[in-house]
Scaffold this motif. Structure first.
Motif, short mmCIF file in Angstrom:
data_model
loop_
_atom_site.label_atom_id
_atom_site.label_comp_id
_atom_site.label_asym_id
_atom_site.label_seq_id
_atom_site.Cartn_x
_atom_site.Cartn_y
_atom_site.Cartn_z
N PHE A 286 0.84 -1.21 0.00
CA PHE A 286 0.00 0.00 0.00
C PHE A 286 0.87 1.25 0.00
O PHE A 286 0.59 2.22 -0.72
CB PHE A 286 -0.93 0.00 1.22
N ALA A 287 1.94 1.24 0.78
CA ALA A 287 2.84 2.40 0.82
C ALA A 287 3.41 2.71 -0.56
O ALA A 287 3.53 3.88 -0.95
CB ALA A 287 3.96 2.15 1.83
N ASP A 288 3.77 1.68 -1.31
CA ASP A 288 4.29 1.89 -2.67
C ASP A 288 3.27 2.60 -3.55
O ASP A 288 3.62 3.47 -4.35
CB ASP A 288 4.66 0.55 -3.31
N THR A 289 2.00 2.22 -3.43
CA THR A 289 0.97 2.77 -4.31
C THR A 289 0.72 4.25 -4.06
O THR A 289 0.14 4.93 -4.91
CB THR A 289 -0.37 2.03 -4.16
N CYS A 290 1.17 4.76 -2.92
CA CYS A 290 0.94 6.17 -2.62
C CYS A 290 1.84 7.09 -3.44
O CYS A 290 1.69 8.32 -3.37
CB CYS A 290 1.12 6.42 -1.13
N THR A 291 2.75 6.54 -4.21
CA THR A 291 3.55 7.33 -5.15
C THR A 291 2.97 7.27 -6.56
O THR A 291 3.47 7.96 -7.46
CB THR A 291 5.01 6.83 -5.19
N TRP A 292 1.94 6.47 -6.77
CA TRP A 292 1.36 6.28 -8.11
C TRP A 292 0.88 7.59 -8.72
O TRP A 292 1.07 7.84 -9.91
CB TRP A 292 0.21 5.28 -8.02
N ALA A 293 0.27 8.46 -7.91
CA ALA A 293 -0.26 9.72 -8.44
C ALA A 293 0.83 10.62 -9.00
O ALA A 293 0.55 11.46 -9.86
CB ALA A 293 -1.04 10.45 -7.35
N ASP A 294 2.05 10.48 -8.53
CA ASP A 294 3.18 11.19 -9.13
C ASP A 294 3.75 10.42 -10.31
O ASP A 294 4.16 11.01 -11.31
CB ASP A 294 4.28 11.42 -8.09
N ALA A 295 3.76 9.11 -10.20
CA ALA A 295 4.35 8.28 -11.26
C ALA A 295 3.60 8.40 -12.58
O ALA A 295 4.19 8.22 -13.65
CB ALA A 295 4.39 6.81 -10.81
N ILE A 296 2.30 8.71 -12.53
CA ILE A 296 1.48 8.77 -13.75
C ILE A 296 1.52 10.13 -14.43
O ILE A 296 0.91 10.30 -15.50
CB ILE A 296 0.01 8.43 -13.45
N LYS A 297 2.25 11.08 -13.89
CA LYS A 297 2.17 12.44 -14.42
C LYS A 297 2.62 12.58 -15.87
O LYS A 297 2.20 13.48 -16.55
CB LYS A 297 2.97 13.39 -13.53
N LYS A 298 3.46 11.69 -16.34
CA LYS A 298 3.90 11.76 -17.73
C LYS A 298 2.93 11.08 -18.68
O LYS A 298 3.11 11.14 -19.90
CB LYS A 298 5.30 11.14 -17.86
N ASN A 299 1.91 10.45 -18.14
CA ASN A 299 0.88 9.80 -18.95
C ASN A 299 -0.22 10.81 -19.23
O ASN A 299 -0.94 11.25 -18.34
CB ASN A 299 0.32 8.59 -18.19
N LYS A 300 -0.38 11.22 -20.49
CA LYS A 300 -1.31 12.28 -20.85
C LYS A 300 -2.75 11.95 -20.51
O LYS A 300 -3.57 12.86 -20.33
CB LYS A 300 -1.17 12.62 -22.33
N SER A 301 -3.07 10.67 -20.42
CA SER A 301 -4.45 10.30 -20.11
C SER A 301 -4.83 10.68 -18.68
O SER A 301 -6.01 10.69 -18.33
CB SER A 301 -4.65 8.79 -20.33
N TYR A 302 -3.83 11.01 -17.86
CA TYR A 302 -4.09 11.42 -16.49
C TYR A 302 -3.84 12.92 -16.28
O TYR A 302 -3.77 13.39 -15.14
CB TYR A 302 -3.19 10.65 -15.52
N ASP A 303 -3.73 13.67 -17.36
CA ASP A 303 -3.39 15.09 -17.25
C ASP A 303 -4.36 15.88 -16.37
O ASP A 303 -3.95 16.82 -15.68
CB ASP A 303 -3.34 15.74 -18.63
N LYS A 304 -5.62 15.52 -16.38
CA LYS A 304 -6.61 16.30 -15.62
C LYS A 304 -6.33 16.28 -14.12
O LYS A 304 -6.78 17.16 -13.39
CB LYS A 304 -8.02 15.80 -15.89
N TYR A 305 -5.57 15.28 -13.66
CA TYR A 305 -5.31 15.17 -12.22
C TYR A 305 -4.16 16.04 -11.74
O TYR A 305 -3.93 16.14 -10.53
CB TYR A 305 -5.03 13.71 -11.85
N LYS A 306 -3.45 16.69 -12.65
CA LYS A 306 -2.30 17.49 -12.23
C LYS A 306 -2.70 18.63 -11.30
O LYS A 306 -1.96 18.99 -10.39
CB LYS A 306 -1.55 18.03 -13.46
N LYS A 307 -3.87 19.20 -11.51
CA LYS A 307 -4.34 20.29 -10.67
C LYS A 307 -4.90 19.80 -9.34
O LYS A 307 -5.19 20.61 -8.46
CB LYS A 307 -5.40 21.10 -11.41
#
Length: 301
Positions: free
Chosen positions: A81-102
């Protein structure tokens, strides 16, 4: 929901002696986010721990590899679970998740002292916590439900980092240049993300994780955990804003109209004891994040 004006007294006592998210900033660094989530997991009931572990099985193989790559681990390493808490940063280069940057921060006016539901109703960290808590509680076991849990683990870290409740005009402290001894960080946001936690400019991540985990775990029984857990998401954000505006943080000065004005247009030289004094504040914020995350997971799973 109304903002509760009370700020935890022990935090204020410590403070007397924590943005705008950008691609360059990673809130609390990888280690900080992982420690917050591990301490929260440690204090879940066995039943809720089991629910978390079952939900982790919904993680797609490509996201397992992405998280491991981001954390410098072998591709097929088991994911906690601790590892998954970095997922929101790890996906930032994936354009399909761009809306979450804000969604990593909330911007406020420079004369604002409280965060309320009217401050931001969507696409910011306060609304993100509310939405993903609802999804985690209501969705059946699925990849989308797991995403909600991973986002929540990350958002709880972000909202407790003061520079993520901040001002758009200077990119949440990224444009506030600083000079500080024994640290690689050259702006206020980066300092609060990482360098307050690092005793030196370079450190072993495993050793840092162990030290921070032990520090927070040792403080758990001594802290008003249940009191912290009663507060709303807007109180959490207001606590961060209060820290941002403190004179000791040297981020801004409060003028006669209560505006938080940038301290200097140049480079702010921080005193030699800045890291030592403010690390205490940041670690306390991390402990609050862990306590509140544990409560959110208990309520939502």
């Amino acid at each position: 929901m109304q903002v509760r004006s009370k700020i935890n007294l022990p935090v204020i006592l410590v403070l007397s002696f924590f943005l705008l998210f950008t691609q360059q900033a990673f809130a609390l660094g990888k280690v900080g986010h992982k420690v917050i989530c591990q301490v929260a997991f440690d204090h879940l009931s066995p039943s809720t721990q089991n629910k978390v572990n079952i939900l982790l099985k919904e993680l797609p193989k490509q996201d397992q590899k992405l998280i491991n790559k981001y954390n410098y681990k072998s591709a097929n390493s088991a994911i906690s679970f601790a590892d998954t808490c970095t997922w929101a940063d790890a996906i930032k280069k994936n354009k399909s998740y761009d809306k979450y940057k804000k969604w990593h921060y909330v911007n406020v006016a420079r004369n604002q002292t409280k965060v309320t539901p009217q401050t931001c109703q969507k696409n910011c960290v306060t609304s993100a916590v509310t939405l993903h808590k609802k999804q985690l509680k209501e969705l059946p076991t699925s990849w989308k439900k797991l995403q909600a849990m991973m986002f929540l683990g990350h958002w709880l870290g972000d909202i407790h980092q003061p520079m993520h409740v901040n001002f758009a005009s200077d990119m949440g402290g990224n444009r506030t240049k600083i000079s500080v001894k024994h640290a690689k960080c050259n702006n206020m946001h980066w300092l609060w993300d990482e360098c307050l936690l690092y005793p030196k400019s370079k450190t072993n991540n495993a050793a840092l994780f162990t030290r921070l985990h032990n520090n927070l775990s040792n403080q758990w029984e001594k802290s008003p955990i249940t009191t912290w857990q009663k507060d709303s998401v807007y109180t959490w954000a207001t606590e961060s804003l209060t820290i941002t505006r403190l004179p000791s943080v040297l981020y801004c000065t409060i003028d006669e109209k209560n505006y938080c004005i940038a301290t200097t247009k140049g480079i702010t030289k921080l005193p030699s004891n800045y890291q030592k004094n403010h690390k205490i504040i940041l670690e306390n914020r991390m402990l609050q994040a862990s306590a509140r995350l544990a409560n959110v997971l208990e309520q939502s799973l």
